[in-house]
Design a protein around this motif. Structure first.
Motif, PDB file in Angstrom:
ATOM      1  N   PHE A   1     -10.329   5.860 -11.002  1.00 33.67           N
ATOM      2  CA  PHE A   1      -9.207   5.161 -10.447  1.00 33.67           C
ATOM      3  C   PHE A   1      -7.882   4.794 -11.488  1.00 33.67           C
ATOM      4  O   PHE A   1      -6.729   5.081 -10.845  1.00 33.67           O
ATOM      5  N   ILE A   2      -8.702   4.588 -12.804  1.00 35.29           N
ATOM      6  CA  ILE A   2      -7.592   4.527 -13.831  1.00 35.29           C
ATOM      7  C   ILE A   2      -6.896   5.789 -14.195  1.00 35.29           C
ATOM      8  O   ILE A   2      -5.564   5.814 -14.274  1.00 35.29           O
ATOM      9  N   THR A   3      -7.388   7.023 -13.840  1.00 36.84           N
ATOM     10  CA  THR A   3      -6.806   8.340 -14.141  1.00 36.84           C
ATOM     11  C   THR A   3      -5.821   8.661 -12.907  1.00 36.84           C
ATOM     12  O   THR A   3      -4.880   8.946 -13.147  1.00 36.84           O
TER      13      THR A   3
ATOM     14  N   SER B   1       5.165   8.602  -1.260  1.00 35.93           N
ATOM     15  CA  SER B   1       3.886   8.737  -1.038  1.00 35.93           C
ATOM     16  C   SER B   1       3.076   8.123  -1.995  1.00 35.93           C
ATOM     17  O   SER B   1       2.070   7.448  -1.814  1.00 35.93           O
ATOM     18  N   ALA B   2       3.230   8.547  -3.313  1.00 33.05           N
ATOM     19  CA  ALA B   2       2.276   8.358  -4.408  1.00 33.05           C
ATOM     20  C   ALA B   2       2.352   6.896  -4.661  1.00 33.05           C
ATOM     21  O   ALA B   2       1.491   6.123  -4.745  1.00 33.05           O
ATOM     22  N   VAL B   3       3.623   6.262  -4.488  1.00 31.71           N
ATOM     23  CA  VAL B   3       3.744   4.689  -4.896  1.00 31.71           C
ATOM     24  C   VAL B   3       3.285   3.924  -3.616  1.00 31.71           C
ATOM     25  O   VAL B   3       2.384   2.946  -3.748  1.00 31.71           O
ATOM     26  N   GLY B   4       3.408   4.429  -2.624  1.00 30.12           N
ATOM     27  CA  GLY B   4       2.861   3.877  -1.178  1.00 30.12           C
ATOM     28  C   GLY B   4       1.470   3.844  -1.332  1.00 30.12           C
ATOM     29  O   GLY B   4       0.655   2.891  -0.578  1.00 30.12           O
ATOM     30  N   SER B   5       0.680   5.036  -1.885  1.00 28.31           N
ATOM     31  CA  SER B   5      -0.802   4.755  -1.773  1.00 28.31           C
ATOM     32  C   SER B   5      -1.272   3.713  -2.758  1.00 28.31           C
ATOM     33  O   SER B   5      -2.212   3.197  -2.377  1.00 28.31           O
ATOM     34  N   LEU B   6      -0.510   3.321  -3.694  1.00 29.67           N
ATOM     35  CA  LEU B   6      -0.780   2.063  -4.554  1.00 29.67           C
ATOM     36  C   LEU B   6      -0.475   0.757  -3.768  1.00 29.67           C
ATOM     37  O   LEU B   6      -1.169  -0.209  -3.825  1.00 29.67           O
ATOM     38  N   THR B   7       0.560   0.834  -2.757  1.00 28.53           N
ATOM     39  CA  THR B   7       0.669  -0.265  -2.101  1.00 28.53           C
ATOM     40  C   THR B   7      -0.511  -0.600  -0.957  1.00 28.53           C
ATOM     41  O   THR B   7      -0.682  -1.819  -0.900  1.00 28.53           O
ATOM     42  N   VAL B   8      -0.784   0.276  -0.490  1.00 23.56           N
ATOM     43  CA  VAL B   8      -2.073   0.474   0.288  1.00 23.56           C
ATOM     44  C   VAL B   8      -3.173  -0.270  -0.153  1.00 23.56           C
ATOM     45  O   VAL B   8      -3.969  -1.277   0.198  1.00 23.56           O
ATOM     46  N   MET B   9      -3.528   0.247  -1.619  1.00 22.38           N
ATOM     47  CA  MET B   9      -4.662  -0.517  -2.328  1.00 22.38           C
ATOM     48  C   MET B   9      -4.517  -1.939  -2.555  1.00 22.38           C
ATOM     49  O   MET B   9      -5.266  -2.543  -2.552  1.00 22.38           O
TER      50      MET B   9
ATOM     51  N   ASP C   1      10.754   0.201 -14.662  1.00 23.47           N
ATOM     52  CA  ASP C   1      10.174  -0.211 -16.166  1.00 23.47           C
ATOM     53  C   ASP C   1       9.073  -1.465 -15.908  1.00 23.47           C
ATOM     54  O   ASP C   1       8.193  -1.209 -16.793  1.00 23.47           O
ATOM     55  N   LEU C   2       9.250  -2.131 -14.613  1.00 20.13           N
ATOM     56  CA  LEU C   2       8.126  -3.054 -14.586  1.00 20.13           C
ATOM     57  C   LEU C   2       6.763  -2.426 -14.214  1.00 20.13           C
ATOM     58  O   LEU C   2       5.722  -2.883 -14.306  1.00 20.13           O
ATOM     59  N   VAL C   3       6.865  -1.220 -13.349  1.00 21.78           N
ATOM     60  CA  VAL C   3       5.743  -0.576 -13.005  1.00 21.78           C
ATOM     61  C   VAL C   3       4.881  -0.025 -14.260  1.00 21.78           C
ATOM     62  O   VAL C   3       3.800  -0.345 -14.381  1.00 21.78           O
ATOM     63  N   MET C   4       5.788   0.586 -15.330  1.00 26.89           N
ATOM     64  CA  MET C   4       5.080   0.913 -16.586  1.00 26.89           C
ATOM     65  C   MET C   4       4.525  -0.276 -17.328  1.00 26.89           C
ATOM     66  O   MET C   4       3.353  -0.132 -17.753  1.00 26.89           O
ATOM     67  N   PHE C   5       5.399  -1.522 -17.490  1.00 30.18           N
ATOM     68  CA  PHE C   5       4.601  -2.700 -18.033  1.00 30.18           C
ATOM     69  C   PHE C   5       3.526  -2.943 -17.387  1.00 30.18           C
ATOM     70  O   PHE C   5       2.358  -3.097 -17.951  1.00 30.18           O
TER      71      PHE C   5
ATOM     72  N   ALA D   1      -1.886   9.027 -13.233  1.00 29.55           N
ATOM     73  CA  ALA D   1      -1.015  10.215 -12.789  1.00 29.55           C
ATOM     74  C   ALA D   1      -0.008   9.844 -11.880  1.00 29.55           C
ATOM     75  O   ALA D   1       1.221  10.486 -11.614  1.00 29.55           O
ATOM     76  N   VAL D   2      -0.163   8.651 -10.816  1.00 33.90           N
ATOM     77  CA  VAL D   2       0.693   8.118 -10.200  1.00 33.90           C
ATOM     78  C   VAL D   2       2.055   7.630 -10.701  1.00 33.90           C
ATOM     79  O   VAL D   2       3.180   8.107 -10.254  1.00 33.90           O
ATOM     80  N   VAL D   3       1.684   6.834 -11.886  1.00 30.52           N
ATOM     81  CA  VAL D   3       2.905   6.508 -12.499  1.00 30.52           C
ATOM     82  C   VAL D   3       3.673   7.430 -13.390  1.00 30.52           C
ATOM     83  O   VAL D   3       5.081   7.499 -13.347  1.00 30.52           O
ATOM     84  N   SER D   4       2.777   8.505 -13.789  1.00 30.82           N
ATOM     85  CA  SER D   4       3.589   9.751 -14.703  1.00 30.82           C
ATOM     86  C   SER D   4       4.419  10.463 -13.710  1.00 30.82           C
ATOM     87  O   SER D   4       5.534  10.889 -13.945  1.00 30.82           O
ATOM     88  N   VAL D   5       3.767  10.697 -12.608  1.00 31.05           N
ATOM     89  CA  VAL D   5       4.459  11.659 -11.626  1.00 31.05           C
ATOM     90  C   VAL D   5       5.741  10.764 -11.014  1.00 31.05           C
ATOM     91  O   VAL D   5       6.976  11.459 -10.947  1.00 31.05           O
TER      92      VAL D   5
END
Length: 398
Positions: free
Chosen positions: A204-206, A239-247, A19-23, A210-214
């Motif tokens: 990047f917004i797209t 992996s998807a969430v981890g890519s945002l971690t690296v960014m 929920d916090l990710v979506m917020f 996509a990451v949050v939706s998946v």
């Protein structure tokens, strides 16, 4: 009050984090929209500001500092697994409750804390490496930690490292060397102000949407149904969430670099704290679902699949946000792809076939002439037969 009384509360952490990710995502999208609107009102030609941001070659000294930090982090992280394993083996010999059964006796072992310290140093070095070197270089080099763990486990834990594993070690070094040679050498983002401009890029917004939706779809729909049957389900979310971690780590690294160099004090910059919150949040979700995958499936399967998906998505995210591949020649692109594929093969050989009993003796047997592999022998039941294969193993043919 015992800490177990808080377990019912901890069960809701997973949903709270999502929920916090979506917020945060919604907050980020609204901020970007308002920022673009204000820029278009106050500066009619602001839409062309991105053309003023030019790529510059990485400082050679800083590039090699980042490379050394990335390599050293793999040594510390790979060693930490062996040190902590030694502590757990030592604890099991005393008859204490095992960690897999819910025991926490390892917290009293100084060796386990030494392993945790080693991992902390490795993660800190890895984090610092993102400030000096491109993410598409630092992330693939993480495979060297698997190599370090494999070599040290065969030396100190008496685990078997067969000929396929040794070939995997060699391929891992070769693939990493190829990636270092062909990695991006031009820095696209040098400050948080430039990074803020890049964050507003529609591409990047797209990707973030996509990451949050998946992630939400996997967590609430695919995970409960297929997560226990297919290893890719939870690994995809990690992996998807981890890519945002690296960014986020890259952004924090830039803030730290600017602050320590004296150019700007980014401690009070709101973007620094957004990056910090993103890193903490994404790591929490990432580790939660990675532990689920490790609990359900064999480590020899989880490790290569996770490495491939995680590294691929990190390269895609960094290509979108930092444009690290924008100025690479076709030769360098091909070199990066070949190096990455070589490391994938190495990881598969190190993990998927580590329990296979293959030695150099079997290889020597295969290299013998056929007439030496088929030696006539006498079958006590039916007379003559033929033995073939490895020495000491007789297969009778009639």
């Amino acid at each position: 009050m015992h800490w177990l009384t808080f377990l019912p509360f901890l069960k809701n952490v997973e949903h709270s984090m999502l929920d916090l990710v979506m917020f945060l995502s919604e907050f980020y999208f609204r901020f970007c929209a308002n920022k673009v609107l204000n820029m278009s009102v106050n500066k009619p030609d602001a839409g062309n500001e991105h053309t003023s941001v030019f790529s510059q070659p990485y400082n050679t000294t800083e590039f090699y500092i980042g490379l050394c930090l990335a390599v050293s982090s793999t040594v510390f992280i790979g060693s930490s697994f062996i040190i902590k394993k030694k502590a757990l083996i030592r604890l099991n010999r005393t008859g204490a409750v095992r960690a897999s059964a819910g025991g926490f006796g390892y917290l009293k072992e100084w060796i386990w804390w030494a392993g945790l310290l080693s991992m902390g140093i490795g993660e800190a070095a890895n984090f610092a490496a993102y400030a000096f070197a491109p993410a598409s270089l630092v992330t693939p080099l993480g495979a060297l930690s698997v190599l370090v763990a494999a070599i040290l486990s065969s030396r100190f834990l008496n685990e078997n490292l067969n000929v396929l594993g040794k070939m995997g070690c060699v391929l891992c070094v070769l693939g990493s060397t190829v990636i270092v040679i062909h990695s991006p050498k031009e820095e696209e983002v040098e400050s948080l102000s430039e990074l803020l401009t890049k964050l507003q890029d529609p591409g990047f917004i797209t990707y973030v949407v996509a990451v949050v939706s998946v992630s939400v779809f996997v967590a609430f729909c695919l995970g409960p149904r297929y997560g226990h049957r297919n290893v890719v389900v939870y690994i995809t979310l990690c992996s998807a969430v981890g890519s945002l971690t690296v960014m986020g780590c890259k952004g924090l690294g830039l803030a730290l670099k600017e602050t320590l160099s004296g150019k700007h004090n980014e401690v009070g910059n709101w973007l620094t704290w957004i990056f910090l919150a993103t890193v903490v949040l994404c790591i929490t979700v990432q580790m939660n679902y990675l532990n689920k995958a490790l609990d359900l499936f064999n480590t020899g399967i989880v490790t290569p699949v996770y490495y491939v998906l995680f590294t691929t998505l990190v390269i895609v995210a960094s290509a979108i946000l930092f444009r690290e591949w924008q100025h690479l020649s076709g030769e360098d692109m091909l070199g990066n792809v070949c190096g990455f594929l070589t490391i994938i093969m190495a990881i598969v050989l190190l993990n998927a076939f580590r329990d296979t009993d293959v030695s150099m003796l079997d290889v020597r047997v295969l290299m013998r002439p056929k007439r030496e592999m088929l030696v006539p022998c006498r079958d006590d039941r039916r007379g003559l037969g033929a033995s073939y294969g490895s020495p000491g193993v007789t297969h009778n043919s009639i």
